[in-house]
Design a protein around this motif. Sequence first.
Motif, PDB file in Angstrom:
ATOM      1  N   UNK A 116      -0.632   4.030 -10.826  1.00  0.00           N
ATOM      2  CA  UNK A 116      -1.134   2.699 -10.452  1.00  0.00           C
ATOM      3  C   UNK A 116      -2.371   2.851  -9.582  1.00  0.00           C
ATOM      4  N   UNK A 117      -3.267   1.903  -9.714  1.00  0.00           N
ATOM      5  CA  UNK A 117      -4.409   1.784  -8.809  1.00  0.00           C
ATOM      6  C   UNK A 117      -3.996   0.856  -7.683  1.00  0.00           C
ATOM      7  N   UNK A 136     -12.950   0.980 -11.575  1.00  0.00           N
ATOM      8  CA  UNK A 136     -11.641   1.642 -11.638  1.00  0.00           C
ATOM      9  C   UNK A 136     -10.581   0.680 -12.176  1.00  0.00           C
ATOM     10  N   UNK A 137     -10.577  -0.543 -11.668  1.00  0.00           N
ATOM     11  CA  UNK A 137      -9.583  -1.525 -12.105  1.00  0.00           C
ATOM     12  C   UNK A 137      -9.701  -1.782 -13.603  1.00  0.00           C
ATOM     13  N   UNK A 146      -2.798  -2.892  -8.376  1.00  0.00           N
ATOM     14  CA  UNK A 146      -2.132  -3.563  -7.269  1.00  0.00           C
ATOM     15  C   UNK A 146      -3.157  -3.828  -6.168  1.00  0.00           C
ATOM     16  N   UNK A 147      -3.260  -5.079  -5.754  1.00  0.00           N
ATOM     17  CA  UNK A 147      -4.142  -5.480  -4.663  1.00  0.00           C
ATOM     18  C   UNK A 147      -3.266  -5.763  -3.452  1.00  0.00           C
ATOM     19  N   UNK A 148      -3.625  -5.177  -2.334  1.00  0.00           N
ATOM     20  CA  UNK A 148      -2.907  -5.437  -1.084  1.00  0.00           C
ATOM     21  C   UNK A 148      -3.858  -6.185  -0.159  1.00  0.00           C
ATOM     22  N   UNK A 202       2.479   8.134  -9.322  1.00  0.00           N
ATOM     23  CA  UNK A 202       1.167   8.548  -8.810  1.00  0.00           C
ATOM     24  C   UNK A 202       0.362   7.314  -8.434  1.00  0.00           C
ATOM     25  N   UNK A 203      -0.279   7.363  -7.275  1.00  0.00           N
ATOM     26  CA  UNK A 203      -1.111   6.261  -6.797  1.00  0.00           C
ATOM     27  C   UNK A 203      -2.545   6.726  -6.629  1.00  0.00           C
TER      28      UNK A 203
END
Length: 173
Positions: free
Chosen positions: A10-11, A40-41, A52-54, A106-107
């Motif tokens: 995941x990104x 990248x997204x 995933x946006x935080x 993996x992140x």
Amino acid sequence: MPALDPGRTALVLVDLMERIVALPLAPRPGSDVLAVAGRLAETFRAAGAPVVHIRVERPGVDTQPPGSDLVADLVHPGDEIVVKRTIGGFHDTGLHELLRKHGVTTLVFGGIATNLGVESTARAAGDLGYELVFAEDAMTALTADEHRASVQLDFPRLGTVTPADAVTLAGAE
């Protein structure tokens, strides 16, 4: 760097919010980080890998400061959004459960600030057993020294530091 498995990767983009991106940042401006994070997204979405946006919300206030939304064009349908109330993205957010639901091990990280939200989230991810990749040019900090300390001293102990262009997903074109 070998291609990553899009079914297990995941990104994670941290705090790419209007008011944070607009800060005076170094070693690169927030607009440069947004451009790299956006590319990248797109790569992750095209491969079917989660994005995933935080974003942070200040606890104990009725209204968040102006500019507290994620940058408008960054989030696309199907992306995940996680709201945090601490520096790191895992504490009481459901992020770990969300990633597990997607089968992620993996992140790949980007965001602002390198040494704060990104590093705090990455440290917790490492403690939880995730493999970590840091897209160095998809992040920045309040000072170049803070950014450099994270990417040269801390991140190599936690995972792989690489330019975003070196991050590839197996089967992605």
